[in-house]
Design a protein around this motif. Structure first.
Motif, short mmCIF file in Angstrom:
data_model
loop_
_atom_site.label_atom_id
_atom_site.label_comp_id
_atom_site.label_asym_id
_atom_site.label_seq_id
_atom_site.Cartn_x
_atom_site.Cartn_y
_atom_site.Cartn_z
N VAL A 2 52.96 32.10 43.59
CA VAL A 2 51.46 32.42 43.31
C VAL A 2 50.87 33.81 42.97
CG1 VAL A 2 49.24 31.74 44.31
CG2 VAL A 2 51.05 30.47 44.58
N GLN A 3 50.30 33.93 41.73
CA GLN A 3 50.10 35.29 41.38
C GLN A 3 48.45 35.40 40.86
OE1 GLN A 3 51.54 38.40 41.59
NE2 GLN A 3 49.36 38.82 41.15
N PRO A 4 47.52 35.50 41.84
CA PRO A 4 46.36 35.52 41.37
C PRO A 4 45.87 36.71 40.48
CG PRO A 4 46.37 35.39 43.86
CD PRO A 4 47.69 35.71 43.42
N CYS A 96 40.48 38.46 44.38
CA CYS A 96 40.65 37.10 44.29
C CYS A 96 41.86 36.91 45.48
CB CYS A 96 41.01 36.50 43.12
SG CYS A 96 41.47 34.77 43.12
N TYR A 97 41.68 35.79 46.37
CA TYR A 97 42.84 35.15 47.02
C TYR A 97 43.04 33.88 46.92
CZ TYR A 97 39.62 33.38 50.44
OH TYR A 97 38.87 32.61 51.03
N GLN A 103 50.26 30.31 52.87
CA GLN A 103 50.50 31.87 52.86
C GLN A 103 49.24 32.24 51.94
OE1 GLN A 103 54.10 33.28 51.23
NE2 GLN A 103 54.88 33.24 53.29
N ILE A 104 48.57 33.44 52.11
CA ILE A 104 47.55 34.20 51.39
C ILE A 104 48.38 35.00 49.98
CG2 ILE A 104 45.53 35.38 51.25
CD1 ILE A 104 45.08 34.45 54.27
N TYR A 105 47.80 34.67 49.06
CA TYR A 105 48.08 35.58 47.82
C TYR A 105 47.13 36.36 47.33
CZ TYR A 105 52.62 32.80 48.10
OH TYR A 105 53.39 32.15 48.70
N TRP A 106 46.98 37.69 47.04
CA TRP A 106 46.13 38.57 46.53
C TRP A 106 46.38 39.08 45.13
CZ3 TRP A 106 41.87 38.98 49.74
CH2 TRP A 106 42.12 39.00 51.03
N GLY A 107 45.12 39.09 44.52
CA GLY A 107 44.98 39.67 43.04
C GLY A 107 45.16 41.19 43.47
N GLN A 108 45.21 41.87 42.10
CA GLN A 108 45.09 43.32 42.10
C GLN A 108 43.65 43.70 42.11
OE1 GLN A 108 47.92 45.51 41.98
NE2 GLN A 108 48.77 43.39 42.61
N GLY A 109 42.57 43.05 41.87
CA GLY A 109 41.25 43.36 42.18
C GLY A 109 40.70 43.88 40.68
N THR A 110 39.10 43.43 40.63
CA THR A 110 38.58 43.89 39.42
C THR A 110 37.46 44.59 39.84
OG1 THR A 110 37.52 43.20 37.59
CG2 THR A 110 37.33 41.97 39.61
N GLN A 111 36.81 45.73 39.35
CA GLN A 111 36.12 46.75 39.86
C GLN A 111 34.60 46.18 39.39
OE1 GLN A 111 36.01 49.49 41.79
NE2 GLN A 111 34.09 49.60 41.71
N VAL A 112 33.65 46.28 40.30
CA VAL A 112 32.14 45.78 39.97
C VAL A 112 31.37 46.98 40.46
CG1 VAL A 112 30.18 44.43 40.35
CG2 VAL A 112 32.55 43.35 40.23
N THR A 113 30.66 47.78 39.24
CA THR A 113 30.02 48.76 39.62
C THR A 113 28.65 48.42 39.42
OG1 THR A 113 31.84 50.30 39.25
CG2 THR A 113 29.48 51.20 39.40
N VAL A 114 27.56 48.56 40.34
CA VAL A 114 26.18 48.28 39.93
C VAL A 114 25.45 49.52 40.06
CG1 VAL A 114 24.00 46.83 40.82
CG2 VAL A 114 26.51 46.33 41.05
#
Length: 116
Positions: A2-4, A96-97, A103-114
């Motif tokens: 699994v790879q989010p 995202c997970y 098992q929990i799989y994590w993504g690398q993340g995406t930046q949100v800037t407000v």
């Protein structure tokens, strides 16, 4: 495996909207038990929204209720986070997970800037 993989982050003005998406790039397993965490600058990671076993309705952090909506597209095997009325406090790295086989799989993340 699994790879989010997240997408959809960016810079938005206060009051604006964004839609984040999450897909599993490593397998064809259904994205069922999944959700989003975020980590604001200098703070710990916190739950934003997620689907949990034995509940039809997802969980939401109090700070995003009424503004964020998590949903799945089973045909595309993707999971989304629709965000409206964004505030500067929503600025964070969003992860995202996916939960699969205990098992929990994590993504690398995406930046949100407000920011204005």
């Amino acid at each position: 495996q699994v790879q989010p993989v997240e997408s959809g982050g960016g810079l938005v003005q206060p009051g604006g909207s964004l839609r984040l998406s999450c897909a599993d790039s490593g397998s064809s397993n259904s994205i069922y038990y999944s959700g989003w965490y975020r980590q604001p600058p200098g703070k710990q990671r916190e739950l934003v929204a997620g689907f949990v076993p034995n509940r039809d309705e997802p969980n939401y952090a109090d700070s995003v209720k009424g503004r964020f909506t998590i949903f799945r597209d089973n045909a595309e095997n993707k999971m989304y986070l629709q965000m409206i009325s964004l505030k500067p406090d929503d600025t964070a790295l969003y992860y995202c997970y996916i939960v699969f086989a205990g098992q929990i799989y994590w993504g690398q993340g995406t930046q949100v800037t407000v920011s204005s």
